[in-house]
Every structure is written in C-alpha cells, then in structure tokens.
Scaffold this active site. Structure first.
Site, PDB file in Angstrom:
ATOM      1  N   TYR A  54       2.052   3.268  -7.507  1.00  0.00           N
ATOM      2  CA  TYR A  54       1.627   2.974  -6.134  1.00  0.00           C
ATOM      3  C   TYR A  54       0.512   1.917  -6.087  1.00  0.00           C
ATOM      4  O   TYR A  54      -0.275   1.908  -5.137  1.00  0.00           O
ATOM      5  CB  TYR A  54       1.148   4.265  -5.454  1.00  0.00           C
ATOM      6  CG  TYR A  54       2.286   5.148  -4.953  1.00  0.00           C
ATOM      7  CD1 TYR A  54       3.237   4.651  -4.062  1.00  0.00           C
ATOM      8  CD2 TYR A  54       2.381   6.485  -5.335  1.00  0.00           C
ATOM      9  CE1 TYR A  54       4.266   5.463  -3.581  1.00  0.00           C
ATOM     10  CE2 TYR A  54       3.409   7.298  -4.852  1.00  0.00           C
ATOM     11  CZ  TYR A  54       4.344   6.782  -3.975  1.00  0.00           C
ATOM     12  OH  TYR A  54       5.359   7.588  -3.486  1.00  0.00           O
ATOM     13  N   ASN A 117       6.713  13.623   2.595  1.00  0.00           N
ATOM     14  CA  ASN A 117       8.030  13.117   3.004  1.00  0.00           C
ATOM     15  C   ASN A 117       9.097  13.180   1.905  1.00  0.00           C
ATOM     16  O   ASN A 117      10.108  12.498   1.973  1.00  0.00           O
ATOM     17  CB  ASN A 117       7.900  11.713   3.611  1.00  0.00           C
ATOM     18  CG  ASN A 117       7.348  10.686   2.632  1.00  0.00           C
ATOM     19  OD1 ASN A 117       7.081  11.023   1.480  1.00  0.00           O
ATOM     20  ND2 ASN A 117       7.202   9.458   3.076  1.00  0.00           N
ATOM     21  N   HIS A 120      11.073   9.207  -2.572  1.00  0.00           N
ATOM     22  CA  HIS A 120      10.672   7.805  -2.698  1.00  0.00           C
ATOM     23  C   HIS A 120      11.919   6.975  -2.993  1.00  0.00           C
ATOM     24  O   HIS A 120      12.804   7.412  -3.713  1.00  0.00           O
ATOM     25  CB  HIS A 120       9.688   7.628  -3.867  1.00  0.00           C
ATOM     26  CG  HIS A 120       9.523   6.192  -4.274  1.00  0.00           C
ATOM     27  ND1 HIS A 120       8.641   5.346  -3.650  1.00  0.00           N
ATOM     28  CD2 HIS A 120      10.188   5.430  -5.200  1.00  0.00           C
ATOM     29  CE1 HIS A 120       8.748   4.133  -4.194  1.00  0.00           C
ATOM     30  NE2 HIS A 120       9.671   4.160  -5.135  1.00  0.00           N
ATOM     31  N   GLU A 131       9.876  -0.554 -11.024  1.00  0.00           N
ATOM     32  CA  GLU A 131       9.784   0.912 -11.031  1.00  0.00           C
ATOM     33  C   GLU A 131      10.695   1.523 -12.094  1.00  0.00           C
ATOM     34  O   GLU A 131      10.306   2.480 -12.775  1.00  0.00           O
ATOM     35  CB  GLU A 131      10.107   1.453  -9.631  1.00  0.00           C
ATOM     36  CG  GLU A 131       9.020   1.082  -8.628  1.00  0.00           C
ATOM     37  CD  GLU A 131       9.362   1.390  -7.184  1.00  0.00           C
ATOM     38  OE1 GLU A 131       8.532   1.098  -6.312  1.00  0.00           O
ATOM     39  OE2 GLU A 131      10.466   1.912  -6.902  1.00  0.00           O
TER      40      GLU A 131
HETATM   41  P1  IDP Z   1       7.674   4.418   1.571  1.00  0.00           P
HETATM   42  O1  IDP Z   1       7.565   5.636   0.685  1.00  0.00           O
HETATM   43  O2  IDP Z   1       8.554   4.701   2.754  1.00  0.00           O
HETATM   44  O3  IDP Z   1       8.058   3.170   0.817  1.00  0.00           O
HETATM   45  P2  IDP Z   1       4.956   3.364   1.594  1.00  0.00           P
HETATM   46  O4  IDP Z   1       4.351   2.586   2.710  1.00  0.00           O
HETATM   47  O5  IDP Z   1       5.327   2.625   0.347  1.00  0.00           O
HETATM   48  O6  IDP Z   1       6.223   4.151   2.200  1.00  0.00           O
HETATM   49  O7  IDP Z   1       3.951   4.538   1.243  1.00  0.00           O
HETATM   50  C1  IDP Z   1       4.121   5.307   0.074  1.00  0.00           C
HETATM   51  C2  IDP Z   1       3.927   6.761   0.424  1.00  0.00           C
HETATM   52  O8  IDP Z   1       2.574   6.947   0.847  1.00  0.00           O
HETATM   53  C3  IDP Z   1       4.761   7.278   1.589  1.00  0.00           C
HETATM   54  O9  IDP Z   1       6.082   7.654   1.221  1.00  0.00           O
HETATM   55  C4  IDP Z   1       3.934   8.472   2.033  1.00  0.00           C
HETATM   56  O10 IDP Z   1       4.158   9.599   1.174  1.00  0.00           O
HETATM   57  C5  IDP Z   1       2.515   7.972   1.819  1.00  0.00           C
HETATM   58  N1  IDP Z   1       1.976   7.430   3.061  1.00  0.00           N
HETATM   59  C6  IDP Z   1       2.278   6.243   3.644  1.00  0.00           C
HETATM   60  N2  IDP Z   1       1.602   6.078   4.787  1.00  0.00           N
HETATM   61  C7  IDP Z   1       0.829   7.181   4.920  1.00  0.00           C
HETATM   62  C8  IDP Z   1      -0.114   7.608   5.898  1.00  0.00           C
HETATM   63  O11 IDP Z   1      -0.372   6.932   6.902  1.00  0.00           O
HETATM   64  N3  IDP Z   1      -0.703   8.822   5.692  1.00  0.00           N
HETATM   65  C9  IDP Z   1      -0.438   9.598   4.603  1.00  0.00           C
HETATM   66  N4  IDP Z   1       0.439   9.232   3.653  1.00  0.00           N
HETATM   67  C10 IDP Z   1       1.072   8.048   3.815  1.00  0.00           C
HETATM   68 MG    MG Z   2       7.043   2.166  -0.676  1.00  0.00          MG
END
Ligand code: IDP
Ligand code: MG
Length: 154
Positions: A54, A117, A120, A131
């Site tokens: 990350y 969520n 990934h 990755e």
């Molecule tokens: P993605 O997983 O859909 O690619 P990214 O922006 O790459 O989203 O963010 C990585 C992970 O960080 C997300 O899947 C989520 O678990 C976490 N994340 C992203 N935005 C937030 C936030 O605003 N609050 C808390 N966790 C977040």
């Molecule tokens: Mg991402």
C-alpha cells in the site's frame, strides 16, 4: 490486435473476508466467470510487506488504520488470468466504499464499511505486475486448461 486472454490481476481476500468465511464464495466467482487460477495462498504478511503493498497510500490519514486492519489475520492471495482481468476484476469487486457498490458485486453483496471491504484487486496492469511479484516472488506454475475454447472464441 488480438484480445489479450493472458492478462493477470492480483486479487486478495482481506482478513475480514477470511474471518467471515468468504474465501470459497469469492474464489468461486472468479472461477465461474471463466478466469484461470494461476496462484493462491493463505498468508500472514508482515507490516513491512503490507506497507510496501500500500505504499502509494502512505500519506493518507487512514493509512495506519488500514495497516492495523490488514494485520488482523491472514489474507488469501490470488492471481487470476483472463480477458481484461484487471478491469473486470475491479468491476466484480465493486467500489472502494461498499455502500456505493451495486448488488452483484462482491463488496456490494458482503460489505458495508470502506475500512472493512473484504477484498483487494489491482487497479491497473502495471500495479498488477508489481503486486504479483511482491506477493508471489517465485516462478508461477504453468498449465493449460481444456475449457479455453469454451470460454473464448479461439
Ligand atoms: P481500492 O481497494 O478500491 O483500490 P484504495 O483507494 O486503493 O481502494 O484504498 C485501499 C484500501 O484502503 C481500501 O480498499 C480500503 O480498505 C482502505 N480505504 C480507502 N479509503 C479509505 C477511507 O476513506 N477510510 C478507511 N479506509 C479506506
Ligand atoms: Mg487500490
């Protein structure tokens, strides 16, 4: 140019997805869609490993919480191959915020909070390559599938 049926993406079931018993469900969706399984393992990554995965989000306010969440249990790491695997994988996952994910997507069906969520997926072919080599540094096995002409017009 012929469509690339060999595109690869990195898909990972996060600790909440593993803990909630969703490994079979999520894996089955990629399998049934027609994607080819290239690699899979249950692994407890180190903090350093997750910070590398990350690294683009290092400056985000949620970064420390994200790392704590990702360290809360093992993850199920996978590589899937197929036509438009990166983009289609993201569509199957749903939006980052599950509340904005439509029903039928993995997050839209099984999650409610952005910080929980459950899965990934690589966001571009370039990040998929990075990755995959981070999570699977050794050579991946090669095999052919008997059903390829049923999945693709080849
Ligand atoms: P993605 O997983 O859909 O690619 P990214 O922006 O790459 O989203 O963010 C990585 C992970 O960080 C997300 O899947 C989520 O678990 C976490 N994340 C992203 N935005 C937030 C936030 O605003 N609050 C808390 N966790 C977040
Ligand atoms: Mg991402």
């Amino acid at each position: 140019m012929a469509p690339n049926i060999r595109e690869r993406t990195y898909i990972m079931i996060k600790p909440d997805g593993v803990d909630r018993g969703l490994v079979g469900e999520i894996t089955a969706r990629f399998e049934k869609r027609g994607f080819k399984l290239i690699a899979a393992k249950l692994i407890s990554p180190s903090r350093e490993h997750l910070e590398k995965h990350y690294e683009d989000l290092r400056e985000k306010p949620f970064f420390p919480g994200l790392i704590t969440y990702m360290l809360s249990g093992p993850v199920f790491a996978m590589v899937w191959e197929g036509l438009d695997a990166v983009k289609t994988g993201r569509v199957m996952l749903g939006a980052t915020n599950p509340l904005q994910s439509g029903p039928g997507t993995i997050r839209g069906d099984y999650a409610l909070a952005v910080g929980r969520n459950i899965c990934h997926g690589s966001d571009s072919v370039e990040s998929a390559e990075k990755e995959i080599s981070l999570w699977f540094p050794n050579d991946l096995i090669q095999y052919s599938r008997s059903n390829e002409a049923k999945v693709y017009e080849i």
